[in-house]
Scaffold this motif. Structure first.
Motif, PDB file in Angstrom:
ATOM      1  N   ASP A 153       5.421  -0.897  -1.577  1.00 53.93           N
ATOM      2  CA  ASP A 153       5.023  -0.056  -2.926  1.00 53.93           C
ATOM      3  C   ASP A 153       4.085  -0.733  -3.820  1.00 53.93           C
ATOM      4  OD1 ASP A 153       5.202   0.910  -5.811  1.00 53.93           O
ATOM      5  OD2 ASP A 153       7.579   1.651  -5.153  1.00 53.93           O
ATOM      6  N   ILE A 154       2.918  -0.271  -4.195  1.00 53.61           N
ATOM      7  CA  ILE A 154       1.888  -0.747  -4.812  1.00 53.61           C
ATOM      8  C   ILE A 154       1.785  -0.397  -6.125  1.00 53.61           C
ATOM      9  CG2 ILE A 154       0.708  -1.138  -2.740  1.00 53.61           C
ATOM     10  CD1 ILE A 154      -1.239   0.971  -3.325  1.00 53.61           C
ATOM     11  N   GLN A 155       2.461   0.457  -6.830  1.00 55.13           N
ATOM     12  CA  GLN A 155       2.380   0.926  -8.041  1.00 55.13           C
ATOM     13  C   GLN A 155       2.044  -0.150  -9.262  1.00 55.13           C
ATOM     14  OE1 GLN A 155       5.499   3.573  -9.471  1.00 55.13           O
ATOM     15  NE2 GLN A 155       6.953   2.587  -8.325  1.00 55.13           N
ATOM     16  N   ARG A 206       1.884   3.864  -1.639  1.00 57.19           N
ATOM     17  CA  ARG A 206       2.002   2.835  -0.414  1.00 57.19           C
ATOM     18  C   ARG A 206       0.696   2.119  -0.167  1.00 57.19           C
ATOM     19  NH1 ARG A 206       7.479   2.134  -0.536  1.00 57.19           N
ATOM     20  NH2 ARG A 206       8.550   3.869  -0.012  1.00 57.19           N
ATOM     21  N   ASP A 207       1.025   0.826   0.444  1.00 56.53           N
ATOM     22  CA  ASP A 207      -0.446   0.431   1.383  1.00 56.53           C
ATOM     23  C   ASP A 207      -0.017   0.754   2.851  1.00 56.53           C
ATOM     24  OD1 ASP A 207       1.331  -1.516   2.005  1.00 56.53           O
ATOM     25  OD2 ASP A 207       0.348  -3.264   1.293  1.00 56.53           O
ATOM     26  N   PRO A 208      -0.893   0.282   3.736  1.00 54.89           N
ATOM     27  CA  PRO A 208      -0.731   0.484   4.892  1.00 54.89           C
ATOM     28  C   PRO A 208       0.418  -0.202   5.785  1.00 54.89           C
ATOM     29  CG  PRO A 208      -3.131   0.300   4.957  1.00 54.89           C
ATOM     30  CD  PRO A 208      -2.346  -0.002   3.514  1.00 54.89           C
ATOM     31  N   GLU A 209       1.000  -1.111   4.944  1.00 52.68           N
ATOM     32  CA  GLU A 209       2.337  -1.719   5.525  1.00 52.68           C
ATOM     33  C   GLU A 209       3.519  -1.022   4.698  1.00 52.68           C
ATOM     34  OE1 GLU A 209      -0.380  -3.870   4.748  1.00 52.68           O
ATOM     35  OE2 GLU A 209      -0.857  -3.609   6.719  1.00 52.68           O
ATOM     36  N   ARG A 210       3.336   0.136   4.317  1.00 52.75           N
ATOM     37  CA  ARG A 210       4.374   0.730   3.374  1.00 52.75           C
ATOM     38  C   ARG A 210       5.108  -0.033   2.325  1.00 52.75           C
ATOM     39  NH1 ARG A 210       5.369   5.797   5.240  1.00 52.75           N
ATOM     40  NH2 ARG A 210       4.880   6.151   7.454  1.00 52.75           N
TER      41      ARG A 210
END
Length: 224
Positions: A47-49, A41-45
């Motif tokens: 999905d960053i995979q 996750r990033d801080p905005e939740r």
């Protein structure tokens, strides 16, 4: 990211002291909607995979729905009852799994289960994909290595007849601000590493308490 270097039985260079090392992987959810799952996750939740440089495609997890939980929990309850009846007739008692207890962070342990929390350009985004058991080839393992100067991740083979180790990642020890146990986990083996830029990861240790304690001591964290 550093260039990989292949060595037999990796040792730090002269003048650098090895403190501890142990086998680790990204953690896996242990309760309710997140059991058997993990997210990046990033801080905005978000999905960053798919944004992580060099990472191969991996499985896309979804949280278990309310219906899934009711059905699965019902099956587990029935199975547990049957075991109790069988062992009662045999004069014994079934083994009970360790209870998880109460989560101190339900947003990240029950409702969601990020094992990587990283804004663009942060240290945690550089962690190697080999830490993910769902992406890593089965014969391979990953180890976290602590020296008096650095924190590293090594990749290698399980088979001792083919010893090799590859430096997959490293960071200066000064970039680590905290190492904390995450007791709401299977076997209570999870721990978190937080970096100076606010990014963090959640790993699980196959070495037990000793590894986490030595890591925490090195960065001045108090293990709870």
């Amino acid at each position: 990211m550093i260039e990989p270097s292949y060595r037999h039985h990796w040792k730090p260079p002269e003048g650098e002291e090895l403190v501890t090392r142990g086998r680790v992987s990204f953690a896996t959810g242990a309760a309710g909607r997140v059991e058997g799952r993990r997210w990046f996750r990033d801080p905005e939740r978000r999905d960053i995979q798919g944004e992580l440089a060099g990472w191969p495609a991996g499985p896309t997890c979804r949280r278990r729905s309310w219906f899934d939980r009711v059905v699965w929990d019902g099956v587990v309850a029935v199975f547990a009852l049957l075991l109790t009846l069988v062992f009662g007739l045999l004069g014994g008692s079934p083994a009970q799994p360790d209870g998880l207890g109460r989560s101190e962070d339900p947003e990240n342990e029950e409702k969601d289960f990020p094992v990587l929390w990283a804004a663009p350009g942060t240290i945690a985004r550089t962690l190697p994909w080999q830490l993910d058991p769902a992406r890593r080839p089965d014969p391979d393992v990953t180890e976290l290595v602590l020296t008096d100067r650095r924190l590293l991740v090594l990749g290698g083979l399980k088979d001792p007849r083919q010893p090799w180790e590859e430096v997959l990642w490293e960071t200066d020890l000064s970039t680590v601000t905290a190492v904390e146990r995450r007791p709401f986990s299977a076997g209570k083996r999870d721990f978190g590493i937080t970096f100076t830029d606010g990014s963090w990861c959640r790993l699980t240790s196959l070495e037990g308490e000793g590894l986490v304690q030595r890591l925490a001591t090195a960065v001045g964290s108090e293990v709870r």
